[in-house]
Design a protein around this motif. Structure first.
Motif, PDB file in Angstrom:
ATOM      1  N   PRO A   1      60.579  41.313  26.438  1.00 34.61           N
ATOM      2  CA  PRO A   1      59.522  40.607  26.887  1.00 34.61           C
ATOM      3  C   PRO A   1      59.978  38.698  26.805  1.00 34.61           C
ATOM      4  O   PRO A   1      60.894  38.708  26.657  1.00 34.61           O
ATOM      5  CB  PRO A   1      58.568  40.388  25.610  1.00 34.61           C
ATOM      6  CG  PRO A   1      59.070  40.305  24.482  1.00 34.61           C
ATOM      7  CD  PRO A   1      60.592  41.937  25.074  1.00 34.61           C
ATOM      8  N   VAL A   2      59.674  38.047  26.631  1.00 28.72           N
ATOM      9  CA  VAL A   2      59.418  36.265  27.196  1.00 28.72           C
ATOM     10  C   VAL A   2      59.006  35.651  25.768  1.00 28.72           C
ATOM     11  O   VAL A   2      57.602  35.862  26.501  1.00 28.72           O
ATOM     12  CB  VAL A   2      59.759  36.031  28.360  1.00 28.72           C
ATOM     13  CG1 VAL A   2      59.975  34.418  28.836  1.00 28.72           C
ATOM     14  CG2 VAL A   2      60.520  36.015  29.784  1.00 28.72           C
ATOM     15  N   ASP A   3      59.804  33.955  25.671  1.00 23.94           N
ATOM     16  CA  ASP A   3      58.726  33.372  24.389  1.00 23.94           C
ATOM     17  C   ASP A   3      59.796  32.468  24.809  1.00 23.94           C
ATOM     18  O   ASP A   3      60.708  32.072  23.906  1.00 23.94           O
ATOM     19  CB  ASP A   3      59.300  34.024  23.277  1.00 23.94           C
ATOM     20  CG  ASP A   3      58.174  33.804  22.046  1.00 23.94           C
ATOM     21  OD1 ASP A   3      57.671  32.212  22.351  1.00 23.94           O
ATOM     22  OD2 ASP A   3      57.773  34.380  21.142  1.00 23.94           O
ATOM     23  N   LEU A   4      59.109  31.308  25.362  1.00 21.01           N
ATOM     24  CA  LEU A   4      59.011  30.686  25.300  1.00 21.01           C
ATOM     25  C   LEU A   4      59.312  29.039  24.773  1.00 21.01           C
ATOM     26  O   LEU A   4      57.228  29.144  24.464  1.00 21.01           O
ATOM     27  CB  LEU A   4      58.822  29.926  27.539  1.00 21.01           C
ATOM     28  CG  LEU A   4      59.210  30.701  28.072  1.00 21.01           C
ATOM     29  CD1 LEU A   4      58.439  30.082  30.203  1.00 21.01           C
ATOM     30  CD2 LEU A   4      61.119  29.941  28.380  1.00 21.01           C
ATOM     31  N   HIS A   5      59.960  28.684  24.339  1.00 27.56           N
ATOM     32  CA  HIS A   5      59.517  27.504  23.522  1.00 27.56           C
ATOM     33  C   HIS A   5      59.120  26.284  23.914  1.00 27.56           C
ATOM     34  O   HIS A   5      60.596  26.044  24.572  1.00 27.56           O
ATOM     35  CB  HIS A   5      60.318  27.653  22.284  1.00 27.56           C
ATOM     36  CG  HIS A   5      60.882  26.648  20.768  1.00 27.56           C
ATOM     37  ND1 HIS A   5      60.515  25.010  20.832  1.00 27.56           N
ATOM     38  CD2 HIS A   5      60.376  27.137  19.745  1.00 27.56           C
ATOM     39  CE1 HIS A   5      61.320  25.162  19.635  1.00 27.56           C
ATOM     40  NE2 HIS A   5      60.763  25.921  18.678  1.00 27.56           N
ATOM     41  N   THR A   6      58.100  25.719  24.060  1.00 31.11           N
ATOM     42  CA  THR A   6      58.444  24.577  24.950  1.00 31.11           C
ATOM     43  C   THR A   6      56.711  23.635  24.535  1.00 31.11           C
ATOM     44  O   THR A   6      56.300  24.045  23.834  1.00 31.11           O
ATOM     45  CB  THR A   6      57.298  25.372  26.447  1.00 31.11           C
ATOM     46  OG1 THR A   6      57.033  24.209  27.040  1.00 31.11           O
ATOM     47  CG2 THR A   6      56.196  25.706  26.290  1.00 31.11           C
ATOM     48  N   THR A   7      57.616  22.334  24.648  1.00 33.74           N
ATOM     49  CA  THR A   7      56.103  21.087  24.203  1.00 33.74           C
ATOM     50  C   THR A   7      54.761  21.754  26.404  1.00 33.74           C
ATOM     51  O   THR A   7      54.208  20.901  26.135  1.00 33.74           O
ATOM     52  CB  THR A   7      56.546  20.012  24.270  1.00 33.74           C
ATOM     53  OG1 THR A   7      56.943  19.409  25.997  1.00 33.74           O
ATOM     54  CG2 THR A   7      57.456  19.562  23.057  1.00 33.74           C
ATOM     55  N   ALA A   8      55.384  21.414  26.806  1.00 33.89           N
ATOM     56  CA  ALA A   8      54.415  21.568  27.648  1.00 33.89           C
ATOM     57  C   ALA A   8      53.506  21.228  27.990  1.00 33.89           C
ATOM     58  O   ALA A   8      52.118  21.013  28.245  1.00 33.89           O
ATOM     59  CB  ALA A   8      53.572  23.646  27.869  1.00 33.89           C
ATOM     60  N   ALA A   9      53.957  19.915  27.870  1.00 38.66           N
ATOM     61  CA  ALA A   9      53.153  17.818  28.011  1.00 38.66           C
ATOM     62  C   ALA A   9      51.762  18.503  29.240  1.00 38.66           C
ATOM     63  O   ALA A   9      51.125  17.901  29.831  1.00 38.66           O
ATOM     64  CB  ALA A   9      53.797  16.823  28.172  1.00 38.66           C
ATOM     65  N   ASP A  10      53.277  18.423  30.860  1.00 33.93           N
ATOM     66  CA  ASP A  10      52.491  18.171  31.589  1.00 33.93           C
ATOM     67  C   ASP A  10      51.407  19.611  32.490  1.00 33.93           C
ATOM     68  O   ASP A  10      51.777  20.357  33.001  1.00 33.93           O
ATOM     69  CB  ASP A  10      53.368  18.274  32.502  1.00 33.93           C
ATOM     70  CG  ASP A  10      53.070  17.864  34.008  1.00 33.93           C
ATOM     71  OD1 ASP A  10      52.023  17.470  34.840  1.00 33.93           O
ATOM     72  OD2 ASP A  10      54.237  17.252  34.552  1.00 33.93           O
TER      73      ASP A  10
ATOM     74  N   ARG B   1      53.797  38.108  33.714  1.00 33.31           N
ATOM     75  CA  ARG B   1      52.779  37.028  32.619  1.00 33.31           C
ATOM     76  C   ARG B   1      52.618  37.607  31.028  1.00 33.31           C
ATOM     77  O   ARG B   1      52.268  36.942  29.801  1.00 33.31           O
ATOM     78  CB  ARG B   1      51.565  36.926  33.073  1.00 33.31           C
ATOM     79  CG  ARG B   1      52.521  35.271  33.725  1.00 33.31           C
ATOM     80  CD  ARG B   1      51.645  34.691  35.196  1.00 33.31           C
ATOM     81  NE  ARG B   1      51.429  35.465  36.127  1.00 33.31           N
ATOM     82  CZ  ARG B   1      50.169  34.822  36.950  1.00 33.31           C
ATOM     83  NH1 ARG B   1      49.664  34.252  37.275  1.00 33.31           N
ATOM     84  NH2 ARG B   1      50.317  36.326  38.249  1.00 33.31           N
ATOM     85  N   PRO B   2      51.878  39.076  31.206  1.00 35.66           N
ATOM     86  CA  PRO B   2      51.267  40.022  29.415  1.00 35.66           C
ATOM     87  C   PRO B   2      52.222  40.398  28.986  1.00 35.66           C
ATOM     88  O   PRO B   2      51.843  40.300  27.563  1.00 35.66           O
ATOM     89  CB  PRO B   2      50.755  40.791  30.352  1.00 35.66           C
ATOM     90  CG  PRO B   2      50.057  40.695  31.713  1.00 35.66           C
ATOM     91  CD  PRO B   2      51.949  40.174  32.267  1.00 35.66           C
ATOM     92  N   ARG B   3      53.702  39.750  29.362  1.00 34.03           N
ATOM     93  CA  ARG B   3      54.539  40.282  28.361  1.00 34.03           C
ATOM     94  C   ARG B   3      55.089  38.959  27.978  1.00 34.03           C
ATOM     95  O   ARG B   3      56.981  38.206  26.927  1.00 34.03           O
ATOM     96  CB  ARG B   3      56.219  40.820  28.641  1.00 34.03           C
ATOM     97  CG  ARG B   3      55.080  42.131  28.721  1.00 34.03           C
ATOM     98  CD  ARG B   3      56.501  42.644  29.182  1.00 34.03           C
ATOM     99  NE  ARG B   3      57.562  43.169  28.184  1.00 34.03           N
ATOM    100  CZ  ARG B   3      58.382  44.579  28.312  1.00 34.03           C
ATOM    101  NH1 ARG B   3      58.631  44.579  29.524  1.00 34.03           N
ATOM    102  NH2 ARG B   3      59.422  44.547  27.690  1.00 34.03           N
ATOM    103  N   VAL B   4      54.737  37.416  28.036  1.00 32.20           N
ATOM    104  CA  VAL B   4      54.738  36.039  28.110  1.00 32.20           C
ATOM    105  C   VAL B   4      53.874  34.897  26.480  1.00 32.20           C
ATOM    106  O   VAL B   4      53.210  35.262  26.875  1.00 32.20           O
ATOM    107  CB  VAL B   4      54.851  35.248  28.967  1.00 32.20           C
ATOM    108  CG1 VAL B   4      55.966  33.812  29.314  1.00 32.20           C
ATOM    109  CG2 VAL B   4      55.875  36.057  29.654  1.00 32.20           C
ATOM    110  N   VAL B   5      54.427  34.497  26.307  1.00 38.59           N
ATOM    111  CA  VAL B   5      54.949  34.097  24.930  1.00 38.59           C
ATOM    112  C   VAL B   5      54.965  32.705  25.534  1.00 38.59           C
ATOM    113  O   VAL B   5      55.615  32.306  25.196  1.00 38.59           O
ATOM    114  CB  VAL B   5      54.460  34.061  23.664  1.00 38.59           C
ATOM    115  CG1 VAL B   5      54.478  33.055  22.449  1.00 38.59           C
ATOM    116  CG2 VAL B   5      54.315  35.945  23.328  1.00 38.59           C
ATOM    117  N   LEU B   6      54.050  31.632  24.825  1.00 37.43           N
ATOM    118  CA  LEU B   6      54.159  30.155  25.342  1.00 37.43           C
ATOM    119  C   LEU B   6      53.521  29.651  24.220  1.00 37.43           C
ATOM    120  O   LEU B   6      52.758  29.643  22.849  1.00 37.43           O
ATOM    121  CB  LEU B   6      53.402  29.680  26.309  1.00 37.43           C
ATOM    122  CG  LEU B   6      53.758  29.809  27.535  1.00 37.43           C
ATOM    123  CD1 LEU B   6      53.224  28.645  28.598  1.00 37.43           C
ATOM    124  CD2 LEU B   6      54.684  29.746  27.959  1.00 37.43           C
ATOM    125  N   GLY B   7      54.729  28.589  23.329  1.00 39.80           N
ATOM    126  CA  GLY B   7      54.324  28.110  21.816  1.00 39.80           C
ATOM    127  C   GLY B   7      55.560  26.951  21.580  1.00 39.80           C
ATOM    128  O   GLY B   7      56.019  27.091  21.922  1.00 39.80           O
TER     129      GLY B   7
END
Length: 423
Positions: free
Chosen positions: A221-230, A245-251
């Motif tokens: 899986p993928v776990d992206l560490h992001t502020t994702a401002a835009d 995408r079903p195996r992706v986490v953003l935070g």
């Protein structure tokens, strides 16, 4: 001096002499569920075998191959609320407890492993039987932080499930060559997920593409560490994720601008927020707060939302804690989520973010449970200090809280069977 115990006549799940751990059968009696029912729960191995009315499951069966008088463990949970165990979906154990250390903190294998283990046990004591920590790799760190986490993971087997997200700083161009090599090596060593913060790379889109290629190669899986401002940048990111995408986490997405939640709606991507410290970047320094209104937008867009603790007494939050119930309390206190939804964010939604199956207090489900002193979920979130934690059908932690008052105060208080505050 007279005293009044905060937990009333039951200062901890009884009998007091019952040791942690037990045989293959565990019977939890007189436990209250969040819907108000009082039940007995029989656990066999790592699964819930049966749930029945209090006293309705009968005595414990004799253990196979043992004398007929030998049974498993029986624990009285009268006065306790029994819940699916929470999980920690976003931690930074490689930096835990470093706020008071010299800068830079010592990074010997022994020191790192000790701090990671202490952090995981702290979270476990609060109830998190499954945990995911983001780990910096590359640069001056090499793989030693990851190796410390993997050593701690091995030591914690049977107590908690610990996952590691490998986080390289750079992945693109000549400067990212080492990061690309170390990411692939980290996944071979046993890192659970590929992750990192695209905003730290000169080419965020290229960073994501390298990360996704490595995840596909390792089938992880993928776990992206992001502020994702835009939101526009987030839309490009969501499109690049494709079938993963079903195996992706953003935070933690703490700075996500209005409209960003709509971009994620229906994408299958999960978001982890950090109510205790709002946002963190995985870098040194204090974290920025979470944008007001963000949680409501995510909920209205029906984006799957989990909650984690983030920093644990590191420079991003020197007073950070690892208590999932505190995270749920903050979500509920905000007025955006009801107590039930807030607790779901730190339990089954957090487990889903970790790729783990759901838990219910029902037959056939994993025996991952938290018993917390209280007669209702709002009461438990407000002050449930006494706790008993079950992982894989085994009692792995127990905390008993007792409060005492001076004579004049204690005598003025009415005696109640639930204690002073039920916590």
């Amino acid at each position: 001096m007279d005293s009044a115990a905060a937990d009333g006549p039951h200062s901890g799940p009884g009998p007091a002499a019952n040791p942690l751990g037990h045989g293959p059968v565990l019977l939890l009696t007189d436990a209250r569920l969040s819907d108000g029912r009082v039940v007995d729960v029989r656990i066999s191995g790592d699964r819930i075998q049966a749930v029945g009315t209090a006293g309705g499951l009968g005595p414990l069966p004799a253990l196979p191959g043992a004398p007929t008088s030998t049974t498993g463990a029986r624990i009285d949970l009268k006065g306790y609320l029994l819940l699916p165990a929470p999980a920690e979906p976003h931690a930074h154990y490689d930096a835990a407890f470093s706020a008071a250390l010299p800068t830079p903190p010592p990074e010997t294998a022994t020191d790192l492993t000790r701090r990671v283990t202490e952090a995981a046990l702290t979270s476990l004591g609060y109830g998190a039987t499954a945990q995911r920590t983001h780990v910096r790799i590359g640069d001056v760190h090499g793989l030693r932080r990851l190796e410390a986490v993997l050593t701690a993971r091995q030591a914690l087997r049977g107590l908690a499930e610990l996952q590691a997200v490998a986080m390289p700083r750079l992945l693109t161009g000549l400067a990212g060559a080492e990061g690309r090599a170390q990411l692939r090596e980290a996944l071979k060593l046993g890192a659970t997920a590929a992750g990192g913060c695209p905003e730290l790379d000169p080419d965020p889109a290229g960073y994501v593409q390298v990360l996704l290629d490595a995840a596909r190669e390792a089938d992880c899986p993928v776990d992206l560490h992001t502020t994702a401002a835009d939101p526009a940048q987030l839309a490009r990111l969501a499109a690049a994720l494709g079938p993963l995408r079903p195996r992706v986490v953003l935070g933690p997405c703490g700075a996500l601008a209005p409209g960003g939640a709509t971009v994620l709606a229906g994408s299958g991507v999960r978001v982890v927020c950090l109510p205790q410290n709002g946002c963190c970047t995985g870098l040194e320094g204090r974290s920025r707060g979470q944008r007001p209104g963000l949680l409501r937008e995510l909920m209205e867009a029906r984006v799957p939302l989990a909650a984690g603790g983030g920093a644990l007494r590191d420079p991003a939050n020197p007073v950070g804690r690892a208590d999932p119930l505190e995270a749920a309390y903050l979500l509920a206190a905000s007025g955006v989520l009801a107590p039930e939804a807030a607790y779901d964010a730190v339990s089954n939604q957090a487990r889903a973010a970790l790729g783990l199956p759901p838990v219910r207090v029902d037959a056939g489900f994993p025996a991952e449970l938290l018993a917390v002193r209280g007669d209702s979920l709002p009461g438990a979130l407000a002050g449930g200090h006494s706790r008993l934690v079950v992982h894989s059908g085994r009692v792995v932690s127990r905390t008993s809280a007792v409060r005492e008052f001076a004579d004049t105060v204690a005598l003025a208080l009415p005696r109640q069977s639930g204690g002073v505050d039920g916590g």
